[in-house]
Design an enzyme around this catalytic site. Structure first.
Site, PDB file in Angstrom:
ATOM      1  N   GLY A  97       0.725  -1.248  -0.018  1.00  0.00           N
ATOM      2  CA  GLY A  97       0.160  -0.096  -0.011  1.00  0.00           C
ATOM      3  C   GLY A  97       0.740   1.524  -0.183  1.00  0.00           C
ATOM      4  O   GLY A  97       0.554   2.238   0.259  1.00  0.00           O
ATOM      5  N   GLY A  99       2.523   2.522  -2.602  1.00  0.00           N
ATOM      6  CA  GLY A  99       2.584   3.407  -3.663  1.00  0.00           C
ATOM      7  C   GLY A  99       3.513   2.857  -4.815  1.00  0.00           C
ATOM      8  O   GLY A  99       3.648   3.380  -5.977  1.00  0.00           O
ATOM      9  N   LYS A 100       3.758   1.383  -4.950  1.00  0.00           N
ATOM     10  CA  LYS A 100       4.898   0.840  -5.865  1.00  0.00           C
ATOM     11  C   LYS A 100       4.205   0.799  -7.063  1.00  0.00           C
ATOM     12  O   LYS A 100       4.888   1.075  -8.167  1.00  0.00           O
ATOM     13  CB  LYS A 100       5.285  -0.631  -5.347  1.00  0.00           C
ATOM     14  CG  LYS A 100       5.959  -0.442  -3.828  1.00  0.00           C
ATOM     15  CD  LYS A 100       6.502  -1.925  -3.616  1.00  0.00           C
ATOM     16  CE  LYS A 100       5.381  -2.854  -3.390  1.00  0.00           C
ATOM     17  NZ  LYS A 100       4.242  -2.447  -2.447  1.00  0.00           N
ATOM     18  N   SER A 101       3.088   0.328  -6.998  1.00  0.00           N
ATOM     19  CA  SER A 101       2.259  -0.006  -8.293  1.00  0.00           C
ATOM     20  C   SER A 101       1.850   1.255  -9.028  1.00  0.00           C
ATOM     21  O   SER A 101       1.778   1.338 -10.265  1.00  0.00           O
ATOM     22  CB  SER A 101       0.841  -0.778  -8.144  1.00  0.00           C
ATOM     23  OG  SER A 101       1.243  -2.237  -7.766  1.00  0.00           O
ATOM     24  N   TYR A 102       1.595   2.508  -8.303  1.00  0.00           N
ATOM     25  CA  TYR A 102       1.192   3.558  -8.881  1.00  0.00           C
ATOM     26  C   TYR A 102       2.424   4.328  -9.485  1.00  0.00           C
ATOM     27  O   TYR A 102       2.345   4.606 -10.442  1.00  0.00           O
ATOM     28  CB  TYR A 102       0.711   4.512  -7.788  1.00  0.00           C
ATOM     29  CG  TYR A 102       0.527   5.911  -8.267  1.00  0.00           C
ATOM     30  CD1 TYR A 102      -0.668   6.216  -8.624  1.00  0.00           C
ATOM     31  CD2 TYR A 102       1.328   6.930  -8.185  1.00  0.00           C
ATOM     32  CE1 TYR A 102      -0.991   7.457  -8.934  1.00  0.00           C
ATOM     33  CE2 TYR A 102       1.305   8.286  -8.432  1.00  0.00           C
ATOM     34  CZ  TYR A 102      -0.084   8.462  -9.011  1.00  0.00           C
ATOM     35  OH  TYR A 102      -0.448  10.159  -9.607  1.00  0.00           O
ATOM     36  N   ASP A 244       7.695  -4.912 -10.281  1.00  0.00           N
ATOM     37  CA  ASP A 244       6.840  -4.364  -9.322  1.00  0.00           C
ATOM     38  C   ASP A 244       6.854  -5.311  -8.294  1.00  0.00           C
ATOM     39  O   ASP A 244       6.272  -6.421  -8.245  1.00  0.00           O
ATOM     40  CB  ASP A 244       5.423  -4.009  -9.943  1.00  0.00           C
ATOM     41  CG  ASP A 244       4.546  -3.324  -8.903  1.00  0.00           C
ATOM     42  OD1 ASP A 244       4.867  -3.347  -7.757  1.00  0.00           O
ATOM     43  OD2 ASP A 244       3.567  -3.206  -9.328  1.00  0.00           O
ATOM     44  N   GLY A 247       4.290  -6.127  -1.647  1.00  0.00           N
ATOM     45  CA  GLY A 247       4.666  -5.002  -0.555  1.00  0.00           C
ATOM     46  C   GLY A 247       5.097  -5.988   0.498  1.00  0.00           C
ATOM     47  O   GLY A 247       4.468  -7.067   0.550  1.00  0.00           O
TER      48      GLY A 247
END
Length: 422
Positions: A97, A99-102, A244, A247
């Site tokens: 949560g 913000g890696k994928s963002y 990616d 988490g």
């Protein structure tokens, strides 16, 4: 560092992150600061305005780092390296949560580094004016879920339950056997393939993230520049790995039980191994523990990315941070992880070679495998065998078949491969 999410707002969290230039400071509940220095620190917590199309851009203060700034700073550098013929890798690391994928994929109008990079590749190709130079681009996507490697561009019903095998070849190094590579000739084609792959990812809901990635996702773009002068053909090959990571997470924070808990344990195990590899490589860079080998084989993730981590690759790590005081321990852990990783020194070289050389090496390797299979076959026919011999025979046969497929595939021209999928 991203904005607060709903969970953090509901918990009345305070912001414990400050950034000044390339320095990032985190403060504990007593206000005691710890400061880390990186190549870049991106402030994306506030100071932004949302445009009509949903894109988040800086307000009048100019403090906010939008997706285009991150690409111009990091993504463009990776593409420049690829154009010169270097292997490249970009990681996104952080707690679930954060913000890696963002950062990597993006959301809506706020495209991440991966789609922007793909678009830029074909823009550069279209600008080429040299008739003797042409480009070939192939894309593959995989995920590592519960330590099993699966091809995201293959329907779930057609995937082997045990996953794909990780192999090693003298000619190609470490590779994933039977992983599909799709030749693409436009941004639309590569975008459609990646959308297909992302829809097939394994995601699940936890208390910290409703769409938590439950697997590590690796997009590999193989970018080849072919220059023909007379009868001489030379090539530059660059493999761009865009990673990616799932988490890192604590079970008491995510509320994970059952299958989610098992997933979390496997995620944390592979990230722990990644941390151990990074620690070993950092020690080597500092002149310590020179005789200790990095534990690449302890997880599928580090095995596949062995070259990117400590070999012939120009590698960048993005660490995504939660700014919330309730995530202080996880965020501090991420900052320490990044601080250790920046000490690693890779020695990348331009990958310029003739295509025929690789095919020849593969054929030589297959001839060696064939001889070993014939020797074991004679032993098996003699009747004096143990279970180890049978297992060795099966493994050699599998390696032979896989190398044969690679050899046949590499012997085809790019146009022939495009025709096959059209």
């Amino acid at each position: 560092v991203r904005p607060f999410n709903t969970r953090e707002k509901d918990n009345n969290s305070t912001c414990d992150i400050e950034m000044n230039g390339n320095q990032t400071t985190i403060k504990d509940e007593l206000g005691q600061p710890r400061t880390f220095t990186f190549d870049h620190s991106f402030w994306s917590h506030d100071c932004y305005i949302e445009q009509e199309n949903g894109y988040l851009s800086p307000d009048s203060s100019g403090k906010y780092a939008d997706q285009n700034l991150v690409f111009e700073t990091l993504g463009k550098q990776i593409l420049d390296n690829a154009w010169e013929g270097y292997h490249c890798c970009l990681f996104a690391y952080g707690q679930t949560g954060s913000g890696k994928s963002y950062s990597m994929v993006g959301y809506g109008a706020n495209k991440g580094i991966v789609p922007i990079s793909c678009e830029e590749i074909f823009k550069r190709i279209s600008d080429n004016k040299e008739p003797s130079l042409h480009y070939e681009v192939e894309v593959s996507m995989l995920e590592i879920y519960n330590e099993k490697v699966q091809d995201l561009l293959v329907p779930i019903s057609n995937r082997p339950p045990s996953g794909l095998k990780i192999r090693e070849s003298k000619a190609l190094g470490v590779f994933v056997a039977d992983l599909t590579k799709y030749p693409v000739s436009s941004y639309e084609e590569i975008s459609n393939k990646m959308d297909e792959g992302y829809q097939n990812r394994t995601i699940g809901s936890t208390l910290m993230n409703n769409t938590s990635s439950r697997a590590h996702t690796i997009v590999t773009i193989e970018f080849k520049q072919v220059q023909t002068v007379g009868k001489t053909k030379s090539e530059k090959l660059s493999k761009i790995n865009l990673v990616d990571l799932a988490g890192s997470e604590r079970a008491n924070s995510t509320g994970a039980t059952g299958a989610r808990l098992k997933e979390g344990c496997n995620i944390n195990k592979s990230l722990l191994v990644l941390g151990n590899v990074i620690n070993t490589l950092a020690d080597k860079a500092l002149g310590k523990k020179k005789d200790v080998l990095p534990p690449y084989r302890d997880s599928a993730l580090t095995r596949i990315l062995q070259n990117a981590l400590g070999g012939n690759s120009k590698t960048v790590m993005i660490c995504a941070l939660s700014p919330a005081s309730i995530n202080y321990e996880e965020t501090l852990s991420t900052l320490r992880y990044a601080d250790r990783a920046k000490k690693i020194q890779n020695k990348a070289v331009v990958n310029e070679s003739e295509h025929d050389k690789v095919v020849r090496l593969l054929k030589e390797e297959n001839n060696d495998l064939k001889k070993k299979i014939e020797e074991l076959s004679k032993k098996l026919l003699g009747g004096v065998v143990d279970e180890g011999d049978k297992e060795a025979f099966r493994d050699l046969k599998a390696q032979y078949d896989e190398t044969q497929k690679l050899c046949e595939s590499m012997s085809k021209t790019f146009s022939e491969r495009l025709e096959e999928i059209s």
